[in-house]
Every structure is written in structure tokens, then in C-alpha cells.
Scaffold this active site. Structure first.
Site, PDB file in Angstrom:
ATOM      1  N   CYS A 115      27.865 -25.523  96.141  1.00 12.23           N
ATOM      2  CA  CYS A 115      26.720 -24.658  96.478  1.00 12.23           C
ATOM      3  C   CYS A 115      26.853 -23.267  95.858  1.00 12.23           C
ATOM      4  CB  CYS A 115      26.564 -24.539  97.985  1.00 12.23           C
ATOM      5  SG  CYS A 115      26.200 -26.129  98.745  1.00 12.23           S
ATOM      6  N   HIS A 266      21.906 -18.667  99.197  1.00  7.40           N
ATOM      7  CA  HIS A 266      21.937 -20.132  99.151  1.00  7.40           C
ATOM      8  C   HIS A 266      21.169 -20.665 100.358  1.00  7.40           C
ATOM      9  CE1 HIS A 266      23.216 -24.183  98.901  1.00  7.40           C
ATOM     10  NE2 HIS A 266      24.033 -24.120  99.927  1.00  7.40           N
ATOM     11  N   ASN A 296      18.657 -28.398 101.326  1.00 14.76           N
ATOM     12  CA  ASN A 296      19.764 -27.823 100.564  1.00 14.76           C
ATOM     13  C   ASN A 296      19.904 -28.599  99.247  1.00 14.76           C
ATOM     14  OD1 ASN A 296      22.227 -26.991  99.526  1.00 14.76           O
ATOM     15  ND2 ASN A 296      23.340 -27.170 101.458  1.00 14.76           N
TER      16      ASN A 296
HETATM   17  N1  COA Z   1      19.498 -35.465 114.459  1.00  9.97           N
HETATM   18  C1  COA Z   1      19.735 -35.445 115.784  1.00  9.97           C
HETATM   19  N2  COA Z   1      20.920 -35.149 116.327  1.00  9.97           N
HETATM   20  C2  COA Z   1      21.914 -34.860 115.477  1.00  9.97           C
HETATM   21  C3  COA Z   1      21.748 -34.855 114.091  1.00  9.97           C
HETATM   22  C4  COA Z   1      20.465 -35.183 113.585  1.00  9.97           C
HETATM   23  N3  COA Z   1      20.189 -35.217 112.283  1.00  9.97           N
HETATM   24  N4  COA Z   1      22.909 -34.512 113.514  1.00  9.97           N
HETATM   25  C5  COA Z   1      23.800 -34.302 114.499  1.00  9.97           C
HETATM   26  N5  COA Z   1      23.193 -34.511 115.688  1.00  9.97           N
HETATM   27  C6  COA Z   1      23.765 -34.393 117.038  1.00  9.97           C
HETATM   28  C7  COA Z   1      25.271 -34.440 117.036  1.00  9.97           C
HETATM   29  O1  COA Z   1      25.704 -35.771 117.083  1.00  9.97           O
HETATM   30  C8  COA Z   1      25.615 -33.672 118.288  1.00  9.97           C
HETATM   31  O2  COA Z   1      25.462 -34.534 119.376  1.00  9.97           O
HETATM   32  P1  COA Z   1      26.458 -34.442 120.655  1.00  9.97           P
HETATM   33  O3  COA Z   1      26.282 -33.042 121.201  1.00  9.97           O
HETATM   34  O4  COA Z   1      25.971 -35.501 121.559  1.00  9.97           O
HETATM   35  O5  COA Z   1      27.831 -34.672 120.097  1.00  9.97           O
HETATM   36  C9  COA Z   1      24.495 -32.636 118.405  1.00  9.97           C
HETATM   37  O6  COA Z   1      23.447 -33.101 117.543  1.00  9.97           O
HETATM   38  C10 COA Z   1      24.901 -31.243 117.982  1.00  9.97           C
HETATM   39  O7  COA Z   1      25.511 -31.308 116.719  1.00  9.97           O
HETATM   40  P2  COA Z   1      26.222 -30.046 116.119  1.00  9.97           P
HETATM   41  O8  COA Z   1      27.007 -30.441 114.931  1.00  9.97           O
HETATM   42  O9  COA Z   1      26.920 -29.361 117.224  1.00  9.97           O
HETATM   43  O10 COA Z   1      24.951 -29.142 115.673  1.00  9.97           O
HETATM   44  P3  COA Z   1      24.968 -27.725 115.030  1.00  9.97           P
HETATM   45  O11 COA Z   1      24.176 -26.816 115.871  1.00  9.97           O
HETATM   46  O12 COA Z   1      26.331 -27.269 114.599  1.00  9.97           O
HETATM   47  O13 COA Z   1      24.122 -27.970 113.684  1.00  9.97           O
HETATM   48  C11 COA Z   1      24.402 -28.261 111.327  1.00  9.97           C
HETATM   49  C12 COA Z   1      24.599 -28.861 112.707  1.00  9.97           C
HETATM   50  C13 COA Z   1      24.971 -29.218 110.303  1.00  9.97           C
HETATM   51  C14 COA Z   1      22.919 -28.085 111.086  1.00  9.97           C
HETATM   52  C15 COA Z   1      25.123 -26.893 111.238  1.00  9.97           C
HETATM   53  O14 COA Z   1      26.420 -27.019 111.748  1.00  9.97           O
HETATM   54  C16 COA Z   1      25.171 -26.322 109.855  1.00  9.97           C
HETATM   55  O15 COA Z   1      24.167 -25.974 109.285  1.00  9.97           O
HETATM   56  N6  COA Z   1      26.371 -26.136 109.303  1.00  9.97           N
HETATM   57  C17 COA Z   1      26.557 -25.455 108.034  1.00  9.97           C
HETATM   58  C18 COA Z   1      25.998 -26.176 106.858  1.00  9.97           C
HETATM   59  C19 COA Z   1      26.304 -25.368 105.635  1.00  9.97           C
HETATM   60  O16 COA Z   1      26.375 -24.166 105.643  1.00  9.97           O
HETATM   61  N7  COA Z   1      26.511 -25.959 104.523  1.00  9.97           N
HETATM   62  C20 COA Z   1      26.844 -25.129 103.366  1.00  9.97           C
HETATM   63  C21 COA Z   1      27.490 -25.815 102.368  1.00  9.97           C
HETATM   64  S1  COA Z   1      26.524 -27.150 101.816  1.00  9.97           S
END
Ligand code: COA
Length: 339
Positions: A115, A266, A296
Site C-alpha cells: 500500500c 492511502h 482499497n
Molecule cells: N462482515 C461482517 N462481520 C465481519 C466481517 C464482515 N465482512 N469481517 C469481520 N467481521 C466480524 C468479526 O468476525 C468479528 O466478529 P466477533 O466479534 O464475533 O469475533 C467482528 O466482525 C469485529 O471484527 P473486528 O476485526 O474486531 O472489526 P474491526 O472494527 O477491527 O474492523 C477492519 C475490521 C479490518 C475493518 C479494521 O480492523 C481495519 O480497517 N484494519 C486496518 C486495515 C488497514 O489499514 N489496512 C492497511 C493496509 S492494506
């Protein structure tokens, strides 16, 4: 006299196939509400067929950028490509574009900074310019990610985030000062970083030489051919490193956040960009986001944003632009550019 790397044009190309959050919710247990709330994404683009590759998208963006600059491909003397999704294991996409565009036998190289591809790419181009190795340069950032996503509930945490697309810039070495006493145009400064202790926090393990032999059926079963991420760890590191990059570049160039015309971060998560904006105390119109429409697209996010910002009149010649990126590796960085 020192040379400046001036951006002459920017363009982008995305596949026509729109994939909405509702489309994904037919393939896996997810919802428009979850994706929108957690990421800001409403839709993304996926390639229309297997015939479309990273170099196809890159070529389309590159041709538009060359046309805008008024350059013929034969005028180029360097191609730099940033991608994590090359057409082939080797050689890189740079040489494929050299051939597809009909360039002379100029150098062509690929950057693997995920990224952070655009910010590493601009810094690399600036080095070629300052060392007088190239005058007319094409920087292409292109990704085809949809084929390796696990579009089932097992892979939903990653699958909803990514899209396909490309952006391209033409950059020229010039030793001019624009106008009487006006600030120099071009790349002013770049800041880059990496921390390989985060390599396995966001990665795709196969194909790769760390696992000898060819991909086995059991590897596919185990999901090793799909990208994996610990989202919370990446999120926290992203906010920290993006802010570190912004503060470093602003401080060492004697610039305050208010002097920056447009921050182009980004596009990984709208919440990350919102935290960065608030920390820098900038109004919403000073930070460009389009993750809502493309998700993304990894290395391609920033050039797609730059291209749309120019089209929308939000980025004009003479503006001060700050790019900021964080990605797998971990890698991060930014560029301060006088447009
Ligand atoms: N739809 C529905 N539920 C989902 C899901 C989806 N697509 N993906 C994950 N979940 C669920 C998980 O299983 C989890 O369930 P649980 O609480 O029963 O275990 C719940 O949603 C919460 O997941 P979590 O990972 O805690 O969510 P989050 O608030 O951290 O958001 C991201 C997840 C990936 C959106 C976030 O962590 C993020 O954006 N991270 C950074 C990404 C990034 O910067 N990338 C840069 C380099 S590419």
C-alpha cells in the site's frame, strides 16, 4: 543546479464491473451496514474477466497519463511500477509495460512496497531525477486483487476491503523555478519507513519460496493462497505511522498542516483517515477520500485519488500536496509535493 521531479500529469483507470456491499452479502455473511460502519466502503471495482491483468489496467492508466502530458511512449526513459499483484511471478510488470506501450529499451523496475507503493515510487523517481539518470518518467501503480480474495464467510474480514484499479503519473526532471520567485514545483521531500516485525500481520503466504515446492491442494484448503490480516494491529500501526510521517515531513520542511492544500492518504479505512485528519486539525475538504467507491486498491489508491482530485478541481498547479501511506510489511511513508 539541482533538478526537480515535477508531476506533469496523473490519470487513472478502474474496471467497469461495480461490486456493491449488497453483492458481497450474497456471497458471504456480511452486510452493507457492517462494511459501511467499519470501513466507509460502499462499492469497489473487480476485473470483468480473467483476461484483464495488472498490466492491462496499468497500461490503460499509463496511456491516459501520457496523453494528458502530451508525451509519446518513445520519449520515456524510465518506467517504475508499484504493485503487489504482478501478472507473473517474474518478470515484473515494468517490462510488460515497456513492451505493451512500445517504449525504447529503457530501464523498467517494479517496487514491492504494497500500500506504500506510490510513496516509495515517488521517492525512487525523485532519486533518479536528482542523480540525472532519467528525465521523462512513467510511474504506474496497478493492482488486480479480486482473484485472490476468499469471497466466502471465512475470508470476509479481508474480502470486503479490496478492489482492482490503476493510477499513473508522468514526471519530468526540470531545473526551472515556476514564475518570478514562486516556490519550486515538484517533489520537495519524501519520508519512508519499514518494520518487518509486522510481516506476518498482513501477508499472503503463497506463492513464495518460504514454503518449498509448488502449491498443494492442502494449502488451498488451508487458505494460504489468500491474504490474511490482524485488522486491529494494522489499524493501530497505520494511525501511528501515518501521523509520524505527516509530522516528520511537515516539521523538517517548516510547513504547518494549514499550509497543505490537500492531504491525499492511502485508502484503507475511512476511520483511519478521519483520525489522521482530526489529529492534524484539518477541515474535511483538505483530505481527499474515495474509498467509498473503490475500496482499497493498494498501491493504486493515492494516484486514483490524485487523478480524481485534479478532475474535480480540488488540486491545482502550485498547490502543496501531502501523500501518506501505510501498508503490508509494514511499510509506510509520504511525499510533500508542490503540484
Ligand atoms: N462482515 C461482517 N462481520 C465481519 C466481517 C464482515 N465482512 N469481517 C469481520 N467481521 C466480524 C468479526 O468476525 C468479528 O466478529 P466477533 O466479534 O464475533 O469475533 C467482528 O466482525 C469485529 O471484527 P473486528 O476485526 O474486531 O472489526 P474491526 O472494527 O477491527 O474492523 C477492519 C475490521 C479490518 C475493518 C479494521 O480492523 C481495519 O480497517 N484494519 C486496518 C486495515 C488497514 O489499514 N489496512 C492497511 C493496509 S492494506
Amino acid at each position: 543546479m539541482s533538478l526537480q521531479a515535477v508531476i506533469r500529469s496523473v490519470s487513472h483507470y478502474v474496471p467497469t464491473r461495480r461490486v456493491t456491499n449488497d453483492d458481497l452479502s450474497k456471497l458471504m455473511e456480511t452486510s452493507d451496514e457492517w462494511i459501511t460502519e467499519r470501513t466507509g466502503i460502499k462499492e469497489r471495482r473487480f476485473i470483468e474477466s480473467d483476461a484483464v491483468t495488472t498490466s492491462t489496467l496499468g497500461e490503460a492508466a499509463a496511456r491516459k497519463a501520457l496523453e494528458k502530458a502530451g508525451w509519446a511512449p518513445e520519449e520515456l526513459d524510465l518506467i517504475v511500477v508499484a504493485t503487489l499483484s504482478p501478472d507473473l511471478y517474474f518478470p515484473g510488470v515494468g517490462v510488460l509495460l515497456q513492451q505493451r506501450l512500445g517504449c525504447r529499451t529503457i530501464p523498467a523496475l517494479d517496487i514491492r512496497a504494497q500500500c506504500s507503493g506510490l510513496v516509495y515510487g515517488l521517492s525512487c523517481v525523485d532519486g533518479f531525477v536528482k542523480s540525472r539518470q532519467a528525465k521523462k518518467i512513467l510511474l504506474v501503480c496497478a493492482e488486480v486483487q479480486s482473484p485472490v480474495l476468499d469471497l466466502t464467510t471465512r475470508g470476509r474480514d479481508m474480502a470486503v476491503l479490496f478492489g482492482d484499479g490503476a493510477g499513473a503519473l508522468t514526471i519530468e526532471a526540470v531545473d526551472e523555478v515556476d514564475g518570478a520567485g514562486a516556490a519550486k514545483r515538484g517533489i520537495i521531500d519524501s519520508f519512508l519507513g519499514s518494520d518487518g516485525s509486522g510481516a506476518e500481520v498482513l501477508c499472503m503466504k503463497l506463492p513464495g519460496t518460504a514454503r518449498p515446492g509448488f502449491i498443494k491442494a492442502s494449502d488451498i484448503e488451508a487458505g494460504l493462497v489468500h491474504p490474511k490480516m490482524d485488522g486491529k494491529v494494522v489499524f493501530k500501526n497505520a494511525v501511528t505511522r501515518l501521523l509520524e510521517t505527516a509530522h516528520t515531513l511537515l516539521k523538517r520542511n517548516g510547513v504547518s498542516p494549514g499550509d497543505v492544500s490537500l492531504v491525499v492518504p492511502h485508502q484503507a479505512n475511512l476511520r483511519i483517515n478521519e483520525m489522521v485528519r482530526q489529529e492534524l486539525k484539518l477541515p474535511p475538504e483538505r483530505v481527499f477520500n474515495n474509498i467509498q467507491r473503490y475500496g482499497n486498491t493498494t498501491a493504486a489508491t493515492i494516484p486514483i485519488c490524485l487523478s480524481e482530485a485534479v478532475e474535480e478541481g480540488r488540486l491545482k498547479q502550485g498547490d502543496l500536496v501531502l501523500t501518506l501511506a501505510f501498508g503490508a510489511g509494514f511499510t509506510w511513508g509520504g511525499n510533500l509535493v508542490r503540484w
